[in-house]
Write an enzyme that holds these catalytic residues in place. Structure first.
Site, short mmCIF file in Angstrom:
data_model
loop_
_atom_site.label_atom_id
_atom_site.label_comp_id
_atom_site.label_asym_id
_atom_site.label_seq_id
_atom_site.Cartn_x
_atom_site.Cartn_y
_atom_site.Cartn_z
N CYS A 14 -62.58 -37.02 -40.18
CA CYS A 14 -61.89 -38.31 -40.14
C CYS A 14 -62.27 -39.07 -38.86
CB CYS A 14 -60.38 -38.09 -40.14
SG CYS A 14 -59.74 -37.40 -41.67
N CYS A 33 -58.96 -27.77 -39.78
CA CYS A 33 -57.90 -28.63 -40.32
C CYS A 33 -56.87 -27.85 -41.13
CB CYS A 33 -58.52 -29.72 -41.19
SG CYS A 33 -59.65 -29.08 -42.41
N CYS A 62 -50.58 -34.04 -39.58
CA CYS A 62 -51.41 -35.04 -40.27
C CYS A 62 -52.38 -34.36 -41.23
CB CYS A 62 -52.14 -35.89 -39.22
SG CYS A 62 -53.03 -37.30 -39.90
N CYS A 63 -53.05 -33.29 -40.76
CA CYS A 63 -53.99 -32.56 -41.63
C CYS A 63 -53.25 -31.92 -42.81
CB CYS A 63 -54.74 -31.50 -40.85
SG CYS A 63 -56.14 -32.09 -39.90
N CYS A 81 -60.58 -38.53 -35.39
CA CYS A 81 -60.65 -37.16 -34.86
C CYS A 81 -62.08 -36.65 -34.74
CB CYS A 81 -59.84 -36.21 -35.73
SG CYS A 81 -58.11 -36.69 -35.89
FE1 SF4 Z 1 -55.31 -36.67 -39.74
FE2 SF4 Z 1 -57.32 -36.26 -38.01
FE3 SF4 Z 1 -56.57 -34.32 -39.75
FE4 SF4 Z 1 -57.83 -36.53 -40.60
S1 SF4 Z 1 -58.67 -34.91 -39.25
S2 SF4 Z 1 -56.08 -35.58 -41.57
S3 SF4 Z 1 -56.94 -38.12 -39.26
S4 SF4 Z 1 -55.37 -35.18 -38.02
#
Ligand code: SF4
Length: 232
Positions: free
Chosen positions: A203, A229, A120-121, A206
């Site tokens: 985010c 991240c 996701c990151c 998280c």
């Molecule tokens: Fe995704 Fe969490 Fe990374 Fe944001 S901090 S990009 S929601 S995994």
């Protein structure tokens, strides 16, 4: 310090500047960066606060401030971005991932952040930043050595080998008290969540509030074996 020459290898330039500027003030470090790179220098901001953007705007009014809109930010973070854009002498540039959150959900399933936060990151932070930094030779961050053990060795100027750019961390030697004093002295915009129990703002899915005695980044990816991240 010695001025850069056309033959300077950027990595050698960064490492030399890191040594020579170790004891310099944040403004001196930013002055070196803007003198050296001009419009090919930008500040990146998570909109936790606008301290580095404020410092940079003092040495280069209108400096580019790059913000990554992951699609998962708290409303307070987007509001801080909008306020910085409205009142500060900076040029806010918002970067977005190639997919919206619903498009990502359709491709990878919902809540990828819970199942594979590294992916996701990578999709929502790392790749958009890499694309957004393509037009720059150097970028500034708000990293500080006191934030966490993984950041304790942050150089004030270093070489970002992943992106092959010079990475400037003008407040690397600052403490939280230094940040607080600068914010108070200059009336710098900060994210309202910082006065609501959050010590580090990322985010929404998280990030949680920190508990007494925890380090500033303990509320990020809490309970997971993840502390960064991938941007740093
Ligand atoms: Fe995704 Fe969490 Fe990374 Fe944001 S901090 S990009 S929601 S995994």
């Amino acid at each position: 310090m010695t001025a850069p020459t056309e033959t300077d290898d950027p990595r050698a330039l960064a490492e030399r500047a890191g040594r020579e500027l170790e004891d310099a003030t944040a403004l001196e470090i930013l002055t070196w960066a803007t003198d050296t790179f001009g419009a090919r220098f930008c500040v990146t901001s998570s909109m936790e606060d606008a301290v580095v953007a404020h410092l940079a705007s003092r040495v280069r009014p209108g400096v580019d401030v790059v913000f990554l809109d992951t699609g998962y930010h708290f409303p307070e973070t987007l509001g801080t971005r909008d306020a910085v854009d409205a009142v500060m002498d900076v040029n806010v540039i918002t970067l977005s991932p190639t997919r919206t959150v619903p498009e990502q959900d359709a491709e990878h399933g919902p809540k990828l952040h819970d199942r594979d936060p590294d992916l996701c990151c990578a999709l929502r932070k790392v790749r958009p930043l890499e694309a957004g930094l393509a037009g720059y030779d150097a970028w500034a961050t708000g990293l500080r050595r006191d934030e966490s053990p993984t950041r304790a060795g942050t150089p004030v100027v270093g070489w970002d080998a992943k992106r092959r750019k010079v990475k400037v961390s003008p407040i690397a030697r600052w403490t939280q008290d230094d940040v607080d004093a600068y914010v108070t002295e200059h009336g710098v915009l900060t994210n309202p969540l910082l006065t609501d129990g959050y010590a580090s703002v990322g985010c929404e899915p998280c990030t949680r509030r920190v508990l007494a005695g925890e380090d500033a980044r303990a509320g990020r990816w809490a309970g997971r074996n993840k502390t960064e991240c991938g941007l740093h």
